[in-house]
Write a protein that holds these residues in place. Sequence first.
Motif, PDB file in Angstrom:
ATOM      1  N   SER A 111       0.853  -1.193   0.000  1.00 34.13           N
ATOM      2  CA  SER A 111       0.000   0.000   0.000  1.00 34.13           C
ATOM      3  C   SER A 111       0.886   1.238   0.000  1.00 34.13           C
ATOM      4  N   TYR A 113       0.697   3.748   2.007  1.00 32.00           N
ATOM      5  CA  TYR A 113       0.623   4.490   3.276  1.00 32.00           C
ATOM      6  C   TYR A 113       1.929   5.213   3.582  1.00 32.00           C
ATOM      7  N   MET A 114       3.045   4.570   3.242  1.00 31.37           N
ATOM      8  CA  MET A 114       4.347   5.129   3.645  1.00 31.37           C
ATOM      9  C   MET A 114       4.970   5.989   2.548  1.00 31.37           C
ATOM     10  N   TYR A 144      -1.686 -17.002   7.561  1.00 32.58           N
ATOM     11  CA  TYR A 144      -3.042 -16.798   8.090  1.00 32.58           C
ATOM     12  C   TYR A 144      -3.724 -15.663   7.343  1.00 32.58           C
ATOM     13  N   MET A 146      -6.495 -12.465   7.256  1.00 38.74           N
ATOM     14  CA  MET A 146      -6.993 -11.472   8.233  1.00 38.74           C
ATOM     15  C   MET A 146      -7.871 -10.408   7.597  1.00 38.74           C
ATOM     16  N   LYS A 148      -9.607  -6.299   8.509  1.00 41.47           N
ATOM     17  CA  LYS A 148      -9.613  -5.132   9.405  1.00 41.47           C
ATOM     18  C   LYS A 148     -11.075  -4.944   9.847  1.00 41.47           C
ATOM     19  N   TRP A 156     -12.189   0.305  10.753  1.00 43.53           N
ATOM     20  CA  TRP A 156     -10.987   0.728  10.004  1.00 43.53           C
ATOM     21  C   TRP A 156     -11.374   1.533   8.775  1.00 43.53           C
ATOM     22  N   HIS A 171       2.830   0.018  13.166  1.00 44.10           N
ATOM     23  CA  HIS A 171       2.898  -1.404  12.770  1.00 44.10           C
ATOM     24  C   HIS A 171       4.257  -1.704  12.117  1.00 44.10           C
ATOM     25  N   ARG A 176       9.803  -3.981  11.770  1.00 47.18           N
ATOM     26  CA  ARG A 176      11.218  -3.768  11.423  1.00 47.18           C
ATOM     27  C   ARG A 176      12.176  -4.304  12.486  1.00 47.18           C
ATOM     28  N   GLN A 184       8.093 -10.967   5.469  1.00 47.12           N
ATOM     29  CA  GLN A 184       6.632 -11.025   5.345  1.00 47.12           C
ATOM     30  C   GLN A 184       6.226 -10.764   3.908  1.00 47.12           C
TER      31      GLN A 184
HETATM   32  C1  VOV Z   1       7.755  -8.855   9.520  1.00 50.02           C
HETATM   33  C2  VOV Z   1       7.571  -7.634   9.699  1.00 50.02           C
HETATM   34  C3  VOV Z   1       6.589  -6.692   9.107  1.00 50.02           C
HETATM   35  C4  VOV Z   1       6.892  -5.473   8.578  1.00 50.02           C
HETATM   36  C5  VOV Z   1       8.277  -4.808   8.499  1.00 50.02           C
HETATM   37  C6  VOV Z   1       5.661  -4.893   8.096  1.00 50.02           C
HETATM   38  C7  VOV Z   1       5.573  -3.621   7.507  1.00 50.02           C
HETATM   39  C8  VOV Z   1       4.422  -3.185   6.875  1.00 50.02           C
HETATM   40  C9  VOV Z   1       4.316  -1.919   6.160  1.00 50.02           C
HETATM   41  C10 VOV Z   1       5.430  -0.884   6.026  1.00 50.02           C
HETATM   42  C11 VOV Z   1       3.052  -1.848   5.641  1.00 50.02           C
HETATM   43  C12 VOV Z   1       2.448  -0.687   4.828  1.00 50.02           C
HETATM   44  C13 VOV Z   1       2.967  -0.606   3.477  1.00 50.02           C
HETATM   45  C14 VOV Z   1       2.817  -1.907   2.750  1.00 50.02           C
HETATM   46  O1  VOV Z   1       3.851  -2.594   2.638  1.00 50.02           O
HETATM   47  O2  VOV Z   1       1.712  -2.242   2.343  1.00 50.02           O
HETATM   48  C15 VOV Z   1       2.395  -3.081   5.999  1.00 50.02           C
HETATM   49  C16 VOV Z   1       1.099  -3.407   5.573  1.00 50.02           C
HETATM   50  C17 VOV Z   1       0.407  -4.489   6.097  1.00 50.02           C
HETATM   51  N1  VOV Z   1       0.855  -5.401   7.039  1.00 50.02           N
HETATM   52 FE1  VOV Z   1       2.704  -5.527   7.784  1.00 50.02          FE
HETATM   53  N2  VOV Z   1       4.628  -5.764   8.336  1.00 50.02           N
HETATM   54  C18 VOV Z   1       5.142  -6.877   8.969  1.00 50.02           C
HETATM   55  C19 VOV Z   1       4.446  -8.001   9.427  1.00 50.02           C
HETATM   56  C20 VOV Z   1       3.061  -8.084   9.386  1.00 50.02           C
HETATM   57  C21 VOV Z   1       2.259  -9.042  10.113  1.00 50.02           C
HETATM   58  C22 VOV Z   1       2.789 -10.107  11.033  1.00 50.02           C
HETATM   59  C23 VOV Z   1       0.949  -8.798   9.810  1.00 50.02           C
HETATM   60  C24 VOV Z   1      -0.258  -9.486  10.423  1.00 50.02           C
HETATM   61  C25 VOV Z   1      -0.826  -8.600  11.546  1.00 50.02           C
HETATM   62  C26 VOV Z   1      -0.912  -9.257  12.877  1.00 50.02           C
HETATM   63  O3  VOV Z   1      -1.136  -8.525  13.873  1.00 50.02           O
HETATM   64  O4  VOV Z   1      -0.778 -10.484  13.008  1.00 50.02           O
HETATM   65  C27 VOV Z   1       0.912  -7.733   8.867  1.00 50.02           C
HETATM   66  C28 VOV Z   1      -0.240  -7.261   8.264  1.00 50.02           C
HETATM   67  C29 VOV Z   1      -0.193  -6.246   7.324  1.00 50.02           C
HETATM   68  C30 VOV Z   1      -1.334  -5.871   6.518  1.00 50.02           C
HETATM   69  C31 VOV Z   1      -2.682  -6.567   6.541  1.00 50.02           C
HETATM   70  C32 VOV Z   1      -0.963  -4.791   5.756  1.00 50.02           C
HETATM   71  C33 VOV Z   1      -1.855  -4.038   4.760  1.00 50.02           C
HETATM   72  C34 VOV Z   1      -2.730  -3.109   5.575  1.00 50.02           C
HETATM   73  C35 VOV Z   1      -3.538  -2.098   4.817  1.00 50.02           C
HETATM   74  O5  VOV Z   1      -4.505  -1.589   5.435  1.00 50.02           O
HETATM   75  O6  VOV Z   1      -3.250  -1.816   3.659  1.00 50.02           O
HETATM   76  N3  VOV Z   1       2.210  -7.289   8.650  1.00 50.02           N
HETATM   77  N4  VOV Z   1       3.228  -3.837   6.780  1.00 50.02           N
END
Ligand code: VOV
Length: 248
Positions: A111, A113-114, A144, A146, A148, A156, A171, A176, A184
């Motif tokens: 996405s 977002y950043m 898994y 998921m 929002k 959300w 998040h 990081r 991931q």
């Molecule tokens: C392993 C580490 C890790 C890292 C560094 C990380 C970083 C990031 C970044 C920077 C971004 C936003 C930009 C993009 O890249 O999209 C995301 C985005 C996202 N993430 Fe994430 N996520 C991780 C890991 C990580 C996990 C473990 C989960 C599950 C959440 C949990 O509670 O079980 C997750 C979920 C998500 C989701 C569903 C999205 C999309 C959401 C939306 O609304 O669009 N994510 N995530």
Amino acid sequence: MAEAVETMDGWYCLHDFRVMDWTSWKLASEENRQAAIEEFQNWMSDMEQVEEANNGSQLVYKIIGHKADIMFMILRPTMDELQEIETAFDKTKIASFMTKSFSYLSVVELSKYMSKPGVDIEHKPEVQARLKPILPRWDYMCFYPMDKRRMNDDNWYSLEKDARSKLMYEHSKTGRKYAGQIKQIITGSFGFDDWEWGVTLFAHDPLPIKKLVYEMRFDEVSARYGEFGDFYFGNILEKDAAANYFHI
Ligand code: VOV
């Protein structure tokens, strides 16, 4: 009305879970089992050639527990290719000793977002590499699905974009901390499957996966807005180890 964030979408993704019917497998002749294993390894070799040509990527995992035995994670440029691969596998000898337990269809998603407004990041090579990733051959995988949440005040999809960006930033800070330990891949599945995203985590050691998922539970975006489906956990199955895995 809250504004949607733009997504960047890459390769299509199928998580395909199968359960092995070990009883029928044991009853099959040694010759039939051998032929099925060889055909399976050739099928994996064909897939590896696609990966070498950078036209997709795939991994096979042995799922621990009773939800499934094998999971294929397959990435391809088109959804049609995923459908063809699924059907081709269904026609193999070994597939007749398996039943289908679960599948998940999605597309690799990042996405914006950043990203800064007005800056085109989608065509940067590093972003393209994340949208069309060669999957890491790491020992452990956790998958898994998921959503929002959309419930009362915790919706959300009615939160303003700035508020969502702030939560996503928090998040990403948690994520990081696990750099080098966990990779991931987030795949979006709006309109494709029953949940909104698939989360696939790769690690060399199972424990950091538990620690990350636990720690993220306390991030507001997960604590207030996260809804989660079933978890699947597996060990990698390399082509050369397949004969041993299926050996009776
Ligand atoms: C392993 C580490 C890790 C890292 C560094 C990380 C970083 C990031 C970044 C920077 C971004 C936003 C930009 C993009 O890249 O999209 C995301 C985005 C996202 N993430 Fe994430 N996520 C991780 C890991 C990580 C996990 C473990 C989960 C599950 C959440 C949990 O509670 O079980 C997750 C979920 C998500 C989701 C569903 C999205 C999309 C959401 C939306 O609304 O669009 N994510 N995530």
